[in-house]
Structures are given as structure tokens and as C-alpha cells.
Design a protein around this motif. Sequence first.
Motif, PDB file in Angstrom:
ATOM      1  N   LYS A 133       1.054  -1.405   0.121  1.00  0.00           N
ATOM      2  CA  LYS A 133       0.001   0.104  -0.050  1.00  0.00           C
ATOM      3  C   LYS A 133       0.775   1.143  -0.161  1.00  0.00           C
ATOM      4  CE  LYS A 133      -3.915  -2.095   2.165  1.00  0.00           C
ATOM      5  NZ  LYS A 133      -4.911  -2.039   3.479  1.00  0.00           N
ATOM      6  N   LEU A 134       1.913   1.308   0.750  1.00  0.00           N
ATOM      7  CA  LEU A 134       3.013   2.529   0.787  1.00  0.00           C
ATOM      8  C   LEU A 134       3.612   2.577  -0.432  1.00  0.00           C
ATOM      9  CD1 LEU A 134       4.108   1.908   4.182  1.00  0.00           C
ATOM     10  CD2 LEU A 134       2.823   3.637   3.859  1.00  0.00           C
ATOM     11  N   ALA A 135       3.876   1.418  -1.099  1.00  0.00           N
ATOM     12  CA  ALA A 135       4.753   1.415  -2.291  1.00  0.00           C
ATOM     13  C   ALA A 135       4.006   2.083  -3.331  1.00  0.00           C
ATOM     14  CB  ALA A 135       5.086  -0.036  -2.908  1.00  0.00           C
ATOM     15  N   LYS A 136       2.633   2.072  -3.361  1.00  0.00           N
ATOM     16  CA  LYS A 136       1.892   2.728  -4.369  1.00  0.00           C
ATOM     17  C   LYS A 136       1.960   4.226  -4.186  1.00  0.00           C
ATOM     18  CE  LYS A 136      -1.136  -1.054  -4.586  1.00  0.00           C
ATOM     19  NZ  LYS A 136      -2.695  -1.650  -4.684  1.00  0.00           N
ATOM     20  N   LYS A 137       2.147   4.977  -2.863  1.00  0.00           N
ATOM     21  CA  LYS A 137       2.142   6.396  -3.018  1.00  0.00           C
ATOM     22  C   LYS A 137       3.508   6.846  -3.329  1.00  0.00           C
ATOM     23  CE  LYS A 137      -0.795   5.570   1.277  1.00  0.00           C
ATOM     24  NZ  LYS A 137      -1.019   5.880   2.797  1.00  0.00           N
ATOM     25  N   ARG A 138       3.584   8.287  -3.395  1.00  0.00           N
ATOM     26  CA  ARG A 138       4.498   9.010  -4.069  1.00  0.00           C
ATOM     27  C   ARG A 138       5.068   9.787  -2.834  1.00  0.00           C
ATOM     28  NH1 ARG A 138       6.462   8.697  -8.756  1.00  0.00           N
ATOM     29  NH2 ARG A 138       7.496  10.940  -8.441  1.00  0.00           N
ATOM     30  N   ALA A 139       4.513   9.875  -1.677  1.00  0.00           N
ATOM     31  CA  ALA A 139       5.027  10.532  -0.546  1.00  0.00           C
ATOM     32  C   ALA A 139       6.542  10.070  -0.012  1.00  0.00           C
ATOM     33  CB  ALA A 139       3.900  10.607   0.439  1.00  0.00           C
ATOM     34  N   GLY A 140       7.128  11.200   0.483  1.00  0.00           N
ATOM     35  CA  GLY A 140       8.633  10.513   0.993  1.00  0.00           C
ATOM     36  C   GLY A 140       8.755   9.671   1.950  1.00  0.00           C
ATOM     37  N   LEU A 141       7.883   9.950   2.974  1.00  0.00           N
ATOM     38  CA  LEU A 141       7.866   8.633   4.040  1.00  0.00           C
ATOM     39  C   LEU A 141       7.325   7.514   3.439  1.00  0.00           C
ATOM     40  CD1 LEU A 141       8.415   8.333   6.834  1.00  0.00           C
ATOM     41  CD2 LEU A 141       6.061   8.897   7.499  1.00  0.00           C
ATOM     42  N   ALA A 142       6.336   7.627   2.609  1.00  0.00           N
ATOM     43  CA  ALA A 142       5.854   5.984   2.024  1.00  0.00           C
ATOM     44  C   ALA A 142       6.796   5.484   1.278  1.00  0.00           C
ATOM     45  CB  ALA A 142       4.696   6.508   1.078  1.00  0.00           C
ATOM     46  N   GLU A 143       7.744   6.250   0.408  1.00  0.00           N
ATOM     47  CA  GLU A 143       8.578   5.488  -0.194  1.00  0.00           C
ATOM     48  C   GLU A 143       9.791   4.957   0.603  1.00  0.00           C
ATOM     49  OE1 GLU A 143      10.408   8.356  -2.847  1.00  0.00           O
ATOM     50  OE2 GLU A 143       8.640   8.048  -4.497  1.00  0.00           O
TER      51      GLU A 143
END
Length: 224
Positions: free
Chosen positions: A153-163
Amino acid sequence: MLIPKTASWVVRKIIASRELVLQGQVADGTLQTILKSALIGNGFAIRKMYLTLLPQHPKVEWKSLSLQASIHPRYKFILWLALHQRLATVDRLMKLGIQVPPDCAFCGLYRETFAHLFFECAITRQMWYRLCVWMGYRRNIADWNTEVKWACKLAKKRAGLAEISSCAFAMIVDAIWREWNKLRFQNSSLLAAKVLKDIVIQLNIRGQANRRWYDALQGLNAYP
């Protein structure tokens, strides 16, 4: 149609493709219908025909994680093996006839399996938990499949913390496997704090060249 053994590689592939088209004819309609699907205007598109011949498989849920661009290839390889559960843990080694001590190399309390190593073992679970807390996630660490879904789920986001988080997941999997090898085959001792510190240092080094990462890392503690 039998493929002649003396035929060239190209000829063999052409004949094999013919068989695929004829097999697809049964499932998808007449051969003429299949060929028409590869037409663009008055021309024949090899690409469309190629895509038509490709077998259809369901998408794996961890696609977003394995294709995450922020994960270094060095960690992606071990992550890919782990996602397929192909790491040579004790249960797999025994199936291959290789005799090794069955107890977990980390805790020594339970029989070692892939599921135990990621993250039923109290030690590996604590390592991943500390890294999650450092990133600002106060959550209970569950089994492997649940953690993979969370990371995806986090890998689909582009936010810095998610990456950073999806990258950290790949790094902890690699670190656990690397330490497992040291414990199992080199009689080494685990220094969990040093392992986590090295991961954080690597993330901060990469963050120097990534503005989104840099801003997210400024709000985190120095070390877990």
C-alpha cells in the motif's frame, strides 16, 4: 505439427507460435477473429498479435512493491526471493536433503520456517517493529503476508515517507537474511542495534539526493 530438430531457432519459434494461435482459436473464436484483433487500419501489428498470444495470469498483489523504483536492486533480489518464499530457510534445506539444526538461528526456541523467520520470531519481529516506530508507525507487527500488504500500500504512494517505508521493508528483509546467514554458517552474533543503525544511515545517505526523502527524514529521530 512436429517441429523439425534441424530447424533454426527462428523457424522453431514460428511453428510454436502457430500452435499457440490454433490453441487460442478454440477458446477465443476463429483464427480469422484472432488475426483481425491484431489489425490497425489496413496494417498488421506484430505487437498486438504478441499481446494476444501472451497467456493471461492474475496480477500478484506485491507487484507495486517489487517494482518500487526507490528500492535498490541489491535489496530487490532478496525481496523478490522472499516474496516467492524461495529463500533457503531450514525447512527448505531439509526438503533438499541438507541436514542443519532445525531451531531458529535468531531465537533458538522454535523450529525455523519461512513464516517464523518473517516475522513470528520475537527477535526479527522486534527489529522490524523498532524500524517502524522510528518511521512513526506504532503498529503491531503481524505475519509475513500482512506485512507485505502493508508495504505494498505504501509502495503505491509517492510521498517521501511512504517511499522510505517501502524501501525500509525491503532493507529489513535483506538484513534479516544476511544476519541469518552469519548466524547459521559463520557462528556470528547478532547486533540488532547496529543492523538497524546501518539501515537508517543508508536511508539518510540516499535522502541527501531526494528532496521528498530529505524533508521526511528531518522529522525522524537519529536512530531507532
